[in-house]
Design an enzyme around this catalytic site. Structure first.
Site, PDB file in Angstrom:
ATOM      1  N   LYS A 281       3.037  -3.369  -2.112  1.00  0.00           N
ATOM      2  CA  LYS A 281       4.468  -2.587  -2.163  1.00  0.00           C
ATOM      3  C   LYS A 281       4.873  -2.863  -0.713  1.00  0.00           C
ATOM      4  O   LYS A 281       4.121  -3.103   0.381  1.00  0.00           O
ATOM      5  CB  LYS A 281       3.918  -0.938  -2.175  1.00  0.00           C
ATOM      6  CG  LYS A 281       5.358  -0.170  -2.591  1.00  0.00           C
ATOM      7  CD  LYS A 281       5.448  -0.493  -3.903  1.00  0.00           C
ATOM      8  CE  LYS A 281       6.608   0.562  -4.389  1.00  0.00           C
ATOM      9  NZ  LYS A 281       6.376   0.711  -6.057  1.00  0.00           N
TER      10      LYS A 281
ATOM     11  N   SER B  15       8.723  -6.929 -15.511  1.00  0.00           N
ATOM     12  CA  SER B  15       8.528  -7.764 -14.296  1.00  0.00           C
ATOM     13  C   SER B  15       7.662  -9.191 -14.722  1.00  0.00           C
ATOM     14  O   SER B  15       7.815 -10.007 -14.405  1.00  0.00           O
ATOM     15  CB  SER B  15       8.151  -7.117 -13.166  1.00  0.00           C
ATOM     16  OG  SER B  15       9.238  -6.582 -12.532  1.00  0.00           O
TER      17      SER B  15
HETATM   18  N1  GLU Z   1       8.853  -0.731  -8.077  1.00  0.00           N
HETATM   19  C1  GLU Z   1       8.371  -0.487  -9.515  1.00  0.00           C
HETATM   20  C2  GLU Z   1       6.769   0.124  -9.624  1.00  0.00           C
HETATM   21  O1  GLU Z   1       6.723   0.946  -8.780  1.00  0.00           O
HETATM   22  C3  GLU Z   1       8.314  -2.239 -10.122  1.00  0.00           C
HETATM   23  C4  GLU Z   1       7.496  -2.984  -9.496  1.00  0.00           C
HETATM   24  C5  GLU Z   1       7.471  -4.373 -10.067  1.00  0.00           C
HETATM   25  O2  GLU Z   1       7.972  -4.824 -11.156  1.00  0.00           O
HETATM   26  O3  GLU Z   1       6.798  -5.059  -9.584  1.00  0.00           O
HETATM   27  O4  GLU Z   1       6.316  -0.125 -10.507  1.00  0.00           O
END
Ligand code: GLU
Length: 472
Positions: A107, A363
């Site tokens: 993250k 994704s």
């Molecule tokens: N920010 C999104 C999550 O918390 C997506 C992360 C991504 O697609 O890598 O799952």
């Protein structure tokens, strides 16, 4: 220490420890899984005017390298801090494992209020942030692949991809360095609404088990269910839309400036228009205003969907939650002791690491698309249509009956990218829920879906480490 005092990352560790006690892995291996592998904290200047600068504080945390690349969003918010990014990175690891994606978790975060900066400044922040990641090898199609999160979207991902391309000329897979891009820049159809769509598929599937619903005093199915949504951002908006289309009543919507309530249901598209026109959720025709946004969590409803930020349900308000199901669309919306309070009160929690995994799942499809350099459905769509039409023609000839053009289209239609993305997402959400639910039913002592999901994830990650030969 009382659980109430636990930080966000400590809360994730507490969930982990509880689930780990239902597995058989050595302590060393469990420790290797639970702590963050790399934490990168950096600061850089943003020139505002002649001699005025803001120092921007930023992070990227790679929680687990058991599978590469690592994956997870980039958050722009004033509340970003190291503990938060570590917690969110850890949740990404377990999320990817639970829905079977070949990624470790990561993250990123930039501590800014995006509303305080103009578009040009946000672009400079994003490009500089990306350059810093490149400099330290914290980004790349096989290393670490960011995505949107709270406060970021396709625009920021396009800036990141472009910066990465600039520093890596000729790298054929460079587009796979980030997901959630605009379609024209290598994005995939269905990514924008993917997290909300996954929330919908997950809740719908949980609601299909008659025994589980009977225990909660609910009927099966989405139709007629009363839902309260906290947060009408990308996740909350799309989830509410899917729920509404399936016949649910969105009885309340809470946003940062207050909440609105209408027991007859709030039309989400009309509300979105109202927000665009007035700049606020409040004063929506037919709905009652409430100034205290947090109180909306306590309204009478069947399903409460926290779709904003972490730590919204705590020891203080948990005893007053009236929903039968808490559907965690946000990451970490419920504190560790609040979870126990809700459980004692017979409330079911659909945990974040499963329920909001739709975003990272799509994704994954985008990453695959970028690596294969071909749009899903491009090779097969017309072929499928032609063979379905030929089959239908023969059936019509044999039976002497003919279908309407709409009926024909339904049968002959070849799968396009969006059909395949949604089919893959639906399959993932259904399959993963069943695995979690089975684990809950099969392991004596596990009494909630979150612990079952963590235990499943821990086992999967442990197997990866064993295959890597790191642990015997
Ligand atoms: N920010 C999104 C999550 O918390 C997506 C992360 C991504 O697609 O890598 O799952």
């Amino acid at each position: 220490m009382s659980n109430q005092k636990l930080s966000f990352f400590e809360t994730v560790l507490a969930f982990f420890d509880k689930a780990a006690s239902f597995t058989n892995h050595p302590k060393g291996l469990l420790d290797q899984i639970k702590y963050c592998n790399s934490v990168y904290k950096f600061n850089f200047p943003l020139k505002l005017r002649n001699d005025e600068y803001d120092i921007i504080h930023a992070y990227r945390v790679e929680h687990s390298h058991h599978a590469l690349p690592v994956k997870g969003g980039i958050r722009y918010s004033e509340m970003v801090n190291e503990d938060e990014v570590k917690a969110l990175a850890a949740l990404m690891t377990y999320k990817c494992a639970v829905v079977d994606l070949p990624f470790g978790g990561a993250k990123g975060g930039v501590r800014i209020e995006p509303r305080d900066y103009n578009d040009g400044q946000l672009e400079r922040i994003t490009r500089r942030y990306t350059s810093e990641l490149i400099r330290k090898n914290f980004i790349g199609p096989g290393i670490d692949v960011p995505a949107p999160d709270y406060g970021t979207g396709p625009r920021e991902m396009a800036w990141m991809a472009d910066t990465y391309h600039t520093f890596n000329p000729g790298q054929i897979d460079a587009n796979a360095c980030v997901t959630g891009k605009p379609i024209e820049q290598g994005g995939i159809h269905g990514r924008t609404e993917a997290t909300g769509n996954g929330v919908f598929y997950g809740v719908r599937h949980a609601l299909s088990y008659a025994d589980d619903m009977k225990a909660l005093g609910l009927t099966t199915g989405i139709e007629g269910k009363k839902i309260v949504i906290q947060g009408l951002g990308n996740v909350g908006y799309h989830a509410s839309n899917f729920f509404q289309k399936a016949g649910a009543l969105i009885v309340a919507v809470a946003e940062y400036d207050g909440a609105i309530y209408n027991p007859q249901g709030i039309n989400i598209d009309a509300l979105q228009k109202h927000r665009q026109e007035t700049g606020s959720t409040l004063n929506f025709p037919g709905a009652k205003n409430f100034n205290n946004s947090l109180e909306a969590l306590e309204y009478e409803c069947d399903i409460l969907v926290p779709a904003a930020l972490e730590r919204q349900i705590n020891d203080e308000n948990a005893p007053r939650i009236k929903a039968k199901i808490v559907a965690e669309a946000a990451n970490g919306p419920t504190g560790a002791t609040a979870v126990e309070i809700l459980k004692k009160r017979g409330i079911m929690i659909l945990p974040d690491m499963y329920l909001n995994a739709g975003g990272v799942t799509v994704s994954y499809f985008e990453w695959l698309k970028n690596l294969s350099h071909v749009r899903f459905g491009r090779m097969s769509k017309r072929f499928e249509e032609a063979s379905n039409s030929a089959l239908l023609d023969s059936v019509e000839k044999m039976t002497g009956k003919s279908l309407s053009p709409e009926e024909k289209n339904l049968i002959t239609h070849g799968a396009d990218e969006i059909d395949l993305v949604n089919s893959g997402l639906e399959e993932t959400m259904i399959n993963s829920y069943d695995l979690i639910r089975n684990r809950l039913k099969e392991t004596s002592g596990i009494d909630d879906l979150r612990t079952a999901a963590f235990a499943l994830a821990i086992d999967k990650i442990a197997i990866c480490y064993m295959q890597l030969g790191i642990f015997p």
